[in-house]
Scaffold this active site. Structure first.
Site, short mmCIF file in Angstrom:
data_model
loop_
_atom_site.label_atom_id
_atom_site.label_comp_id
_atom_site.label_asym_id
_atom_site.label_seq_id
_atom_site.Cartn_x
_atom_site.Cartn_y
_atom_site.Cartn_z
N TRP A 274 -6.72 -40.91 55.73
CA TRP A 274 -6.26 -39.52 55.86
C TRP A 274 -5.90 -38.94 54.51
CZ3 TRP A 274 -1.71 -37.10 54.57
CH2 TRP A 274 -1.50 -35.81 55.10
N HIS A 275 -5.35 -39.79 53.64
CA HIS A 275 -4.89 -39.31 52.34
C HIS A 275 -6.04 -38.96 51.40
CE1 HIS A 275 -0.93 -40.84 53.55
NE2 HIS A 275 -0.45 -40.05 52.62
N GLY A 276 -7.19 -39.54 51.58
CA GLY A 276 -8.28 -39.19 50.69
C GLY A 276 -9.52 -40.00 50.92
N PHE B 78 -4.74 -33.40 49.74
CA PHE B 78 -4.93 -34.08 51.02
C PHE B 78 -4.99 -33.12 52.17
CE2 PHE B 78 -2.21 -37.25 48.56
CZ PHE B 78 -3.31 -37.82 47.99
#
Length: 478
Positions: free
Chosen positions: A325-327, A478
């Site tokens: 989800w963060h990257g 993000f």
């Protein structure tokens, strides 16, 4: 528009004045003003992606109504998955297409096949991960009969795009925020002052702490092959404070700003670096995201019920997805996987809910044992942050190998004394305020008023002094 910009310093007072003094308490006008202001706030970044935010809002608004009106489970499921599919599809195209294309090309290349890689030359829409999760939780909650659909498009749109939380959270739930949006709000002086105090502390975290660390961190990470182990360790620790000051600072500004408009957002940080184990850390770091994954992924997968294998599987899935989800980079996946490995032992032996209260509650100082546990937890977190900060997995491992070398026990090549002094003062203030919602909530209330206001003045002066060294918020990507 950045919270730490001159533009926002003009924007906020204007919206505040119109909200309380021009709308004259008319709820409809207040919500329309919030929506227009939020769209303007977002458009200041890139107006071309405003259509994506509006489309996502329309999609989930009508999907929610259709799910509620559906007479069969099949129809309800259709509208739910239509919303999920399109939302995740947009997220996949804008955020993950190039990652999957590149990974596929590397995999095929490993078998000796040459692939002409085609990637999308697009900009990642700021905040897309956050407002997508707002919408997903809304339609899922309607599907699960937890809430009723909102029939007023203006109200729902404010829920999705309320400008304090629009681009970097916290990730709100309709069950918490929507009732506040549809309820009449009156000005509360005490709440507004509390909001200003939290904004002040958020700006201090971002500008004085995070941005002061950023230049040193960038210098060390960008030239890691030339640095000693002690210097690399210093860079890793400073990055831990940079990302905490940056993201929790944003959350503080968001919560304080919302409070100015009579709205309470979900708390997103609870002094995570004072945690005594990794489980406690994740109950205190990015709380809105952790609880989102718990409620909409971990529990549906079975949570901690079932066999040992299922417990391990569920934890690995949640943390890997959280990392992704963060990257769109393997570094984030490794970061998530590493945190999963950290937390697994405590879950399996059922000690993950031992430290539920504030450390050293009611006491000035922690015990030696508590201090040791805090140190170990912080050290493990710092190691994981190296993967989060590095540009590639190879670079992260190289950083670690160089850091844990003989030169680890040498004096760093350059010591940022001013930054370290500011961090030390910051830690003391955070420690003294750890039992409150944020450090300055009641800090200094027993002091004489001139002393307390002098403390606030020093904070403002430091913010202005360091404001020339401006860096974009890390979580914007993000």
């Amino acid at each position: 528009m950045l919270f730490n910009s001159f533009t926002f310093a003009i924007f906020l007072p204007i919206v505040f004045f119109l909200y309380w003094f021009v709308t004259k308490g008319n709820l409809r006008f207040q919500n329309i003003l919030l929506l227009v202001s939020s769209y303007f706030f977002y458009a200041c970044w890139d107006y071309r992606f405003l259509f994506l935010l509006i489309f996502s809002t329309l999609l989930d608004f009508f999907s929610g109504i259709k799910i509620e009106e559906a007479r069969t489970n099949r129809a309800k499921t259709f509208w739910l998955w239509l919303s999920i599919g399109i939302n995740v599809g947009f997220l996949g195209v804008f955020k993950y297409f190039n990652f999957f294309a590149g990974s596929f090309a590397e995999m095929i290349g490993g078998f000796g096949f040459k692939v002409d890689l085609w990637t999308l030359k697009i900009i990642l829409p700021v905040g897309i991960s956050f407002y997508t999760f707002h919408g997903l939780s809304y339609v899922i909650d309607i599907y699960k009969n937890r809430i009723k659909s909102e029939r007023d498009f203006i109200n729902y749109s404010v829920f999705v795009s309320f400008f304090p939380l629009l681009v970097a959270g916290p990730i709100e739930r309709a069950t918490h925020l929507l009732p506040q949006i549809i309820k009449e709000r009156t000005f509360n002086y005490t709440r507004a002052i509390d909001g200003l105090r939290q904004i002040l502390w958020g700006l201090f975290k971002k500008i004085v702490i995070a941005d002061s660390c950023a230049d040193v961190v960038n210098q060390i990470f960008n030239n890691s092959s030339e640095q000693s182990g002690s210097t690399l360790a210093l860079g890793a620790v400073l990055f831990a404070f940079q990302i905490y000051g940056d993201f929790s600072g944003y959350s503080d500004i968001a919560l304080g700003t919302a409070r100015l408009f009579g709205i309470e957002l979900l708390r997103n940080f609870a002094f995570p670096y004072f945690s005594r184990d990794i489980a406690e850390f994740w109950r205190r770091w990015h709380i809105s995201l952790s609880s989102w994954f718990k409620d909409y992924l971990y529990i549906p997968l079975g949570g901690s019920r079932g066999s040992t294998w299922k417990k391990i599987r569920n934890i690995l899935i949640v943390f890997v997805v959280s990392g992704f989800w963060h990257g769109a980079n393997w570094t984030f996946i490794i970061w998530g996987l590493l945190n999963a490995l950290y937390i697994l032992p405590s879950v399996l032996i059922k000690t993950n809910r031992v430290n539920l209260d504030v450390v050293a509650k009611g006491r000035l100082l922690p015990t030696i044992k508590e201090l040791g546990l805090i140190g170990v937890t912080f050290g493990l977190t710092v190691i994981a942050w190296i993967f989060f900060r590095s540009t590639s997995v190879g670079a992260a491992f190289d950083y670690l190998l160089r850091m844990f070398s003989k030169s680890l026990f040498t004096v760093p090549s350059e010591i940022p004394y001013v930054t370290l002094f500011l961090i030390a003062a910051f830690i003391i203030i955070e420690w003294l305020g750890r039992e409150d919602q944020y450090a300055l909530q009641k800090f200094g209330f027993k002091w004489a008023r001139p002393v307390r206001w002098s403390f606030y003045f020093v904070n403002v002066w430091l913010i202005l002094f360091f404001s020339g060294n401006q860096h974009e918020f890390i979580y914007f990507q993000f």
